[in-house]
Scaffold this motif. Structure first.
Motif, PDB file in Angstrom:
ATOM      1  N   ALA A  82     -17.254   6.398  -0.693  1.00  0.00           N
ATOM      2  CA  ALA A  82     -18.639   6.001  -0.671  1.00  0.00           C
ATOM      3  C   ALA A  82     -18.550   4.639   0.116  1.00  0.00           C
ATOM      4  O   ALA A  82     -19.630   4.544   0.740  1.00  0.00           O
ATOM      5  CB  ALA A  82     -19.315   5.272  -2.040  1.00  0.00           C
ATOM      6  N   ALA A  83     -17.394   3.927   0.296  1.00  0.00           N
ATOM      7  CA  ALA A  83     -17.685   2.623   0.978  1.00  0.00           C
ATOM      8  C   ALA A  83     -17.066   2.799   2.429  1.00  0.00           C
ATOM      9  O   ALA A  83     -17.446   2.054   3.501  1.00  0.00           O
ATOM     10  CB  ALA A  83     -16.375   1.644   0.445  1.00  0.00           C
ATOM     11  N   ASN A  84     -16.525   4.079   2.800  1.00  0.00           N
ATOM     12  CA  ASN A  84     -16.116   4.393   4.030  1.00  0.00           C
ATOM     13  C   ASN A  84     -16.396   5.779   4.729  1.00  0.00           C
ATOM     14  O   ASN A  84     -15.599   6.574   5.299  1.00  0.00           O
ATOM     15  CB  ASN A  84     -14.560   4.317   4.155  1.00  0.00           C
ATOM     16  N   PRO A  85     -17.677   6.168   4.474  1.00  0.00           N
ATOM     17  CA  PRO A  85     -17.981   7.397   5.142  1.00  0.00           C
ATOM     18  C   PRO A  85     -17.782   7.506   6.662  1.00  0.00           C
ATOM     19  O   PRO A  85     -17.646   8.805   7.005  1.00  0.00           O
ATOM     20  CB  PRO A  85     -19.596   7.385   4.947  1.00  0.00           C
ATOM     21  N   GLN A  86     -17.604   6.312   7.517  1.00  0.00           N
ATOM     22  CA  GLN A  86     -17.409   6.551   8.816  1.00  0.00           C
ATOM     23  C   GLN A  86     -15.943   7.040   8.958  1.00  0.00           C
ATOM     24  O   GLN A  86     -15.426   7.484  10.177  1.00  0.00           O
ATOM     25  CB  GLN A  86     -17.704   5.355   9.514  1.00  0.00           C
ATOM     26  N   ARG A  87     -15.092   6.871   8.154  1.00  0.00           N
ATOM     27  CA  ARG A  87     -13.534   7.245   8.269  1.00  0.00           C
ATOM     28  C   ARG A  87     -13.307   8.774   7.476  1.00  0.00           C
ATOM     29  O   ARG A  87     -12.199   9.137   7.705  1.00  0.00           O
ATOM     30  CB  ARG A  87     -12.755   6.350   7.569  1.00  0.00           C
ATOM     31  N   VAL A  88     -14.164   9.428   7.014  1.00  0.00           N
ATOM     32  CA  VAL A  88     -13.871  10.686   6.304  1.00  0.00           C
ATOM     33  C   VAL A  88     -13.510  11.561   7.286  1.00  0.00           C
ATOM     34  O   VAL A  88     -12.519  12.509   7.009  1.00  0.00           O
ATOM     35  CB  VAL A  88     -15.278  10.981   5.402  1.00  0.00           C
ATOM     36  N   GLN A  89     -14.141  11.535   8.514  1.00  0.00           N
ATOM     37  CA  GLN A  89     -13.723  12.879   9.541  1.00  0.00           C
ATOM     38  C   GLN A  89     -12.300  12.511  10.138  1.00  0.00           C
ATOM     39  O   GLN A  89     -11.468  13.109  10.042  1.00  0.00           O
ATOM     40  CB  GLN A  89     -14.593  12.658  10.919  1.00  0.00           C
ATOM     41  N   GLU A  90     -11.818  11.339  10.302  1.00  0.00           N
ATOM     42  CA  GLU A  90     -10.399  10.807  10.537  1.00  0.00           C
ATOM     43  C   GLU A  90      -9.754  11.205   9.436  1.00  0.00           C
ATOM     44  O   GLU A  90      -8.438  11.887   9.692  1.00  0.00           O
ATOM     45  CB  GLU A  90     -10.404   9.236  10.643  1.00  0.00           C
ATOM     46  N   MET A  91     -10.145  11.181   8.241  1.00  0.00           N
ATOM     47  CA  MET A  91      -9.030  11.612   7.077  1.00  0.00           C
ATOM     48  C   MET A  91      -8.923  13.156   7.192  1.00  0.00           C
ATOM     49  O   MET A  91      -7.901  13.589   7.064  1.00  0.00           O
ATOM     50  CB  MET A  91      -9.737  11.037   5.720  1.00  0.00           C
ATOM     51  N   LEU A  92      -9.800  13.710   7.247  1.00  0.00           N
ATOM     52  CA  LEU A  92      -9.934  15.194   7.440  1.00  0.00           C
ATOM     53  C   LEU A  92      -9.088  15.879   8.573  1.00  0.00           C
ATOM     54  O   LEU A  92      -8.242  16.752   8.621  1.00  0.00           O
ATOM     55  CB  LEU A  92     -11.427  15.795   7.360  1.00  0.00           C
ATOM     56  N   TRP A  93      -8.917  15.396   9.739  1.00  0.00           N
ATOM     57  CA  TRP A  93      -8.329  15.583  10.768  1.00  0.00           C
ATOM     58  C   TRP A  93      -6.678  15.479  10.591  1.00  0.00           C
ATOM     59  O   TRP A  93      -5.818  15.873  11.207  1.00  0.00           O
ATOM     60  CB  TRP A  93      -8.788  14.904  12.132  1.00  0.00           C
ATOM     61  N   SER A  94      -6.582  14.452   9.597  1.00  0.00           N
ATOM     62  CA  SER A  94      -4.918  14.175   9.318  1.00  0.00           C
ATOM     63  C   SER A  94      -4.330  15.363   8.705  1.00  0.00           C
ATOM     64  O   SER A  94      -3.045  15.556   8.815  1.00  0.00           O
ATOM     65  CB  SER A  94      -4.958  13.131   8.186  1.00  0.00           C
ATOM     66  N   ASN A  95      -5.085  16.430   8.019  1.00  0.00           N
ATOM     67  CA  ASN A  95      -4.636  17.597   8.006  1.00  0.00           C
ATOM     68  C   ASN A  95      -4.686  18.779   9.215  1.00  0.00           C
ATOM     69  O   ASN A  95      -5.959  19.327   9.303  1.00  0.00           O
ATOM     70  CB  ASN A  95      -5.142  18.337   6.672  1.00  0.00           C
ATOM     71  N   PRO A  96      -3.849  19.117  10.044  1.00  0.00           N
ATOM     72  CA  PRO A  96      -3.690  19.751  11.000  1.00  0.00           C
ATOM     73  C   PRO A  96      -4.230  21.346  10.687  1.00  0.00           C
ATOM     74  O   PRO A  96      -4.635  22.165  11.614  1.00  0.00           O
ATOM     75  CB  PRO A  96      -2.636  19.691  12.088  1.00  0.00           C
ATOM     76  N   ARG A  97      -3.952  21.784   9.580  1.00  0.00           N
ATOM     77  CA  ARG A  97      -3.961  23.302   9.181  1.00  0.00           C
ATOM     78  C   ARG A  97      -5.410  23.624   8.979  1.00  0.00           C
ATOM     79  O   ARG A  97      -6.191  22.838   8.425  1.00  0.00           O
ATOM     80  CB  ARG A  97      -3.202  23.550   8.014  1.00  0.00           C
TER      81      ARG A  97
END
Length: 381
Positions: free
Chosen positions: A262-277
């Motif tokens: 909720a506090a960091n929606p701008q970093r969700v995509q970065e987090m998802l890309w941390s999984n390359p599979r």
């Protein structure tokens, strides 16, 4: 991001961090020893109970039925559908029993239990060093709203495999697939459906299969299954672990993760890309019979909620009836299950992933399961 999407997000992180079931990739062809489980060899060496059997990663110690916790309290008829599925592709040691298994499908608990006592021998599964303790996690089949066409909020694609995927391994990373126009050009026309949120797509990728409530182009809806069809060959990385390693959350609990999202929606995509599979799917129809069961596991038979487990096939051959006992904060289990699946993170002698089903309760239990485990193989006498 609304509460429902937060729920999906937390489930993805908990399942990815705790269960780490990555994707349910088809197993490689079994070795001759694993393909002929009826030929298990007696273990040799000191301090071995007579009759102990060996697998590549485990030792099986013969025990009395009284050792199985809750043996007399379980309802074996609830597991019999899973056993009937076993008999669609039986392990060699169990094929001679399948006619009787089918005949017993309409029998009561006592008759089924008595038949097992007569025909099977329980073996406590241990590591090669003699440790009977292991870990139980859970997995489930996500159920997503989806559209056949892009638009109206449905912007995240679920792809079938691109042409030439098998010839180029590893393929592009998750970030490259989502960012690079030349990669997206190779996927043009390959989208099976579109979902609303990338976190929901990640949940589907982690679990390896799922169901879609699919809006068709003509406005009708129908439920279909997406089954695992391959990956980009990149390593699996837990996004939950990514958060923990950076000190962004203290643990993978609902309050900590939901607050961070909720506090960091701008970093969700970065987090998802941390999984390359990245996972690719194939569409399968769902009729009334199929809808009562889960996707096909590595054994090649449909999974039964609450009665199918994924195992390390080098410890337990597919198609083996297993007595499972586990007590922990998520649930207490003592029941007959069938070894019908595997997973890239399901490794070890006493290791199992418990198939919970496909509704919200199944997702919740799968996300919370990480607790101690003991297993007993039930092998023909």
């Amino acid at each position: 991001m609304n509460v429902r999407l937060l729920r999906w997000f937390v489930t993805a992180l908990i399942v990815g961090t705790l269960a780490a079931c990555a994707t349910r990739e088809p197993a490689a062809p079994e070795s001759p020893a694993a393909a002929a489980p009826g030929k298990l060899a007696p273990l040799k060496g000191p301090m071995v109970v007579p009759g102990t059997l060996a697998q590549s990663k485990s030792r099986w110690v013969p025990v009395d039925w009284s050792e199985l916790p809750g043996w007399s309290e379980d309802s074996p008829h609830e597991a019999w559908n899973a056993w009937l599925r076993n008999c669609e592709r039986p392990a060699p040691a169990f094929a001679p029993l399948c006619e009787q298994v089918r005949q017993l499908s309409i029998a009561g608990d006592e008759a089924q239990r008595g038949w097992m006592l007569e025909h099977l021998q329980p073996y406590r599964i241990e590591s090669l060093e003699g440790n009977p303790e292991g870990m139980l996690t859970g997995y489930y089949e996500p159920f997503l709203e989806a559209s056949r066409q892009r638009g109206n909020g449905f912007e995240v694609p679920l792809y079938q495999p691109p042409a030439g995927l098998a010839q180029r391994q590893p393929w592009y990373t998750r970030q490259q697939i989502e960012q690079q126009p030349e990669v997206q050009a190779q996927l043009a026309g390959r989208a099976i459906a579109w979902v609303r949120d990338p976190v929901q797509a990640l949940v589907l990728h982690i679990q390896g299969s799922g169901r879609l409530n699919l809006l068709e182009a003509d406005g009708s809806t129908r439920v279909v299954r997406l089954a695992f069809a391959g990956t980009n060959g990149q390593p699996y990385r837990s996004v939950g672990r990514w958060l923990l390693d950076r000190g962004l959350v203290r643990d993978a609990t609902w309050p900590g993760i939901s607050a961070w999202v909720a506090a960091n929606p701008q970093r969700v995509q970065e987090m998802l890309w941390s999984n390359p599979r990245y996972v690719f799917f194939r569409e399968e129809p769902l009729d009334d019979l199929d809808a009562s069961f889960g996707p096909r596991g590595a054994q090649g038979v449909a999974l039964t909620p609450g009665r199918s487990i994924a195992v390390d096939r080098l410890s337990i051959p597919y198609g083996t009836p297993v007595w499972l006992a586990s007590t922990g904060p998520a649930t207490q289990l003592a029941r007959l299950v069938m070894a019908q699946d595997t997973g890239s993170a399901i490794v070890g002698a006493v290791r199992a992933d418990f198939f919970t089903g496909w509704d919200d309760a199944a997702a919740d239990l799968a996300g919370r399961l990480k607790q101690g485990l003991r297993l007993w193989a039930l092998w023909p006498k």
